[in-house]
Design a protein around this motif. Sequence first.
Motif, PDB file in Angstrom:
ATOM      1  N   ALA A  36       0.829  -1.211   0.000  1.00 54.26           N
ATOM      2  CA  ALA A  36       0.000   0.000   0.000  1.00 54.26           C
ATOM      3  C   ALA A  36       0.864   1.262   0.000  1.00 54.26           C
ATOM      4  O   ALA A  36       0.400   2.324   0.388  1.00 54.26           O
ATOM      5  CB  ALA A  36      -0.922  -0.017   1.223  1.00 54.26           C
ATOM      6  N   ALA A  37       2.100   1.147  -0.452  1.00 50.91           N
ATOM      7  CA  ALA A  37       3.021   2.284  -0.403  1.00 50.91           C
ATOM      8  C   ALA A  37       2.940   3.106  -1.686  1.00 50.91           C
ATOM      9  O   ALA A  37       3.433   2.698  -2.728  1.00 50.91           O
ATOM     10  CB  ALA A  37       4.451   1.787  -0.188  1.00 50.91           C
ATOM     11  N   GLY A  38       2.307   4.262  -1.594  1.00 44.42           N
ATOM     12  CA  GLY A  38       2.188   5.133  -2.759  1.00 44.42           C
ATOM     13  C   GLY A  38       1.011   4.741  -3.631  1.00 44.42           C
ATOM     14  O   GLY A  38       0.264   3.812  -3.327  1.00 44.42           O
ATOM     15  N   LEU A  39       0.848   5.468  -4.715  1.00 45.39           N
ATOM     16  CA  LEU A  39      -0.285   5.223  -5.616  1.00 45.39           C
ATOM     17  C   LEU A  39      -0.138   3.864  -6.302  1.00 45.39           C
ATOM     18  O   LEU A  39       0.968   3.332  -6.427  1.00 45.39           O
ATOM     19  CB  LEU A  39      -0.345   6.336  -6.671  1.00 45.39           C
ATOM     20  CG  LEU A  39      -0.506   7.755  -6.100  1.00 45.39           C
ATOM     21  CD1 LEU A  39      -0.444   8.786  -7.232  1.00 45.39           C
ATOM     22  CD2 LEU A  39      -1.814   7.889  -5.326  1.00 45.39           C
TER      23      LEU A  39
END
Lengths: 466, 466
Positions: free
Chosen positions: A193-196
Amino acid sequence: MTTATPGAAPPDLGALAAALPEGALVADADRMDKYRWDRAHDPAAGMPLAVVRATCTEDVQAAVRWAAASGVGVIPRGAGTGLSGGATAQAGCLVVSTERMTAIEIDTATRTATAEPGALNIAVKRAAAEQGLWYPPDPSSYEICSIGGNVATNAGGLCCVKYGVTTDYVLGLTVVLADGTAVELGGPRLKDAAGLSLTKLFVGSEGTLGIVTRVLLRLVPAQRAPSTLVATFGSLDDAIDTVVEVSRRLRPSMLELMDRASINATEDALRMGLDRDAEALLLMQSDEPAPRGAAEIAEMAAVCEAHRAREVVTTDDPEEAAAFVAARRMVITAIEPLGSLLLEDVGVPLPRLGELVRGIEKIAAARDVLIAVVAHAGDGNTHPLVVYDAADVDQTARASAAYADIMALGISLGGTITGEHGVGRLKRPWLGDQLGPDALALNRRIKDALDPQGILNPGAVFDPAD
Amino acid sequence: MTTATPGAAPPDLGALAAALPEGALVADADRMDKYRWDRAHDPAAGMPLAVVRATCTEDVQAAVRWAAASGVGVIPRGAGTGLSGGATAQAGCLVVSTERMTAIEIDTATRTATAEPGALNIAVKRAAAEQGLWYPPDPSSYEICSIGGNVATNAGGLCCVKYGVTTDYVLGLTVVLADGTAVELGGPRLKDAAGLSLTKLFVGSEGTLGIVTRVLLRLVPAQRAPSTLVATFGSLDDAIDTVVEVSRRLRPSMLELMDRASINATEDALRMGLDRDAEALLLMQSDEPAPRGAAEIAEMAAVCEAHRAREVVTTDDPEEAAAFVAARRMVITAIEPLGSLLLEDVGVPLPRLGELVRGIEKIAAARDVLIAVVAHAGDGNTHPLVVYDAADVDQTARASAAYADIMALGISLGGTITGEHGVGRLKRPWLGDQLGPDALALNRRIKDALDPQGILNPGAVFDPAD
């Protein structure tokens, strides 16, 4: 037509050749001809300025950097099996082919495959299978289509009804951006879930945002040997009602439909004894473990019989099952002798499937053309094949009108103009009708942010005139 | 601190109140206090200018339009259960709460749920279950977290190891963009290749690109009653080796790990007879149909025993199984009495799980803080809980250092700083270390294209100073 932008340096192929390995640049018309076309056979295909037969990410970067500096459009190309014209060459463009980038590595520890974009879908499946693993997405063209193209179009297939589409298996990508930067996205992590969600954004972007040069794919344990059911129906309505009811009650691993024209064309080609008088044939599988699989097949058979199936055949014999699946996969090929084809890919919410298929019948009658329907019925995704004589100008026009009618019908039923083939160039005029102006504008903002020069696959998905 | 941009009109709350239903605007400090915090308990939480308790998409549009005109930042907020500070209020910002938007509709024909963002995950699960359907994603907080927040963070949970995360179930969204436009994306179609994958882009974007006001979710048939296994180990290494081997051979529908500190805190809270001397507890389930499920559980048990499990308990009793799962879900709550918590969410490729967990032990020793580890072990996603006394300045600093160390370790092992909680504000400083400058810049380009004023969730994911 040329895509050179005003003010850009004039294209200097010598500089490009110097940045590439020996033999990677092709610029003579004879050798370039096969790179002009994909399976959409778009008569508007242009003659490219040159073709880069890339061997690695760095070659793609060199090509894109050169194209950006020269203001030349770049057409990314995998195996050229696209059906919407996404890889159709444009006059004066640079085709970047990934056909030589075919390496595949399987990592059993992370249960992933790392594939170069030119690797064929079947080669990834085989490499996975050698380790007891499975890469599910299976376009009908899986023996000849490339993973890069699958990622570009978010390709589906027959098992998607249970196992999802390409995006569900892409964990990471290397992408060459419009300025030639190569960016690594994602990795062998099932949750991130790190960043877009940029990996997901590039899947299905049809080469309009970047060129994929490496794909990291999630693999799953080998599929169990499925049980198979084939049922024929005297009424198309009965067959579709069967599809809807089976889908409500069970989770088949395959649920395909062929209409009478598809059955007959396939029987012409294969002589396997299909019922030529049936209005529809359904092909279903269950890959649940025994005894659950047998119970599912029995329940499918009961639903077929309750809907007046003419004949229901079930089998656990892998060869017999494979013959039916092969027959289904070859429908497009079997139809080809009947004329030129416009290949549709309209999908609707499953409850609207009957309205779609019956509406297509009406369109065929109104436009006086043959439309054969084959469908991934279980997820509402149909492939109406509009057959016409390309030498007959009037019939060609009627076929084009039918092609447009089918998309309009699909949109009116809450559907999509393309379930798995992509928009490419052929379906571009209808994209706005489906998405509406706000969503279309949002697409455009992303495109402009990532490709401000508009050099990546110009004319695909986005109208260059906008 | 205020986020008002130079040249914008001064914030006029009267105009905003007039655009909203009676009572939707809250501006007194006492009532606003609970909207300042999420479960990250960030001491830097500011006092918002006002809170909009939206009742519909149009309210959110009105709020965003007003914020855009006034140059005021907007903090979207679901149930406020986020663990990375994504919903932490900023001084002078407008909080837009979706807590009143809780409607859920189930469509059995398309097997979808349409949910407003404030609907709790558990409410969606229940509404689906009433129709014999299942919405799989199940964060440990599923009883109190909202679907809107789940979409914002691409939330996971316990069943993800087999059934995937939130993005795998989102078919469509209504999103209010930074200019107040409400755009409809996707639809009840299992396959859709028309245009860019914008639905997927918004999932996991943490309110930085738009505010989700409607979610269309894919549902699947009800899950079969699972069989459950609990095993305890005298050695953490043995437990992790078991996880890796089970994952290689089988496809468990749950594969969770608790370390000794987690076991003991849970036993303190529940007194259910967990083995306090065990170094690790594994909780596994198989939901394969009988007899396959029993065979899987037997194989899991054999793997546990081969790795010197102290005790292996298996059960098909739903209540007994639920008690174990509830124990696992309450680890964070059980740890809370021990001190303040920094909640980690680091994930690594599964083969690196042992290095991660053993590395965390070393960090705990080096920083002299307690770190309890609970993990969705089957997908390599760990939740180390750094426990500290907030009144002890030195210990607080050491806890923060340990929190940073764990992320650095995860990155060094090819992992992610967040598997399912999101970057929010707490993990923002480490995002670039994971993504690298090119991917970070690409994130930024998308953000700038969709939110040029920077008013959407300022400070979350993206550094406003960049």
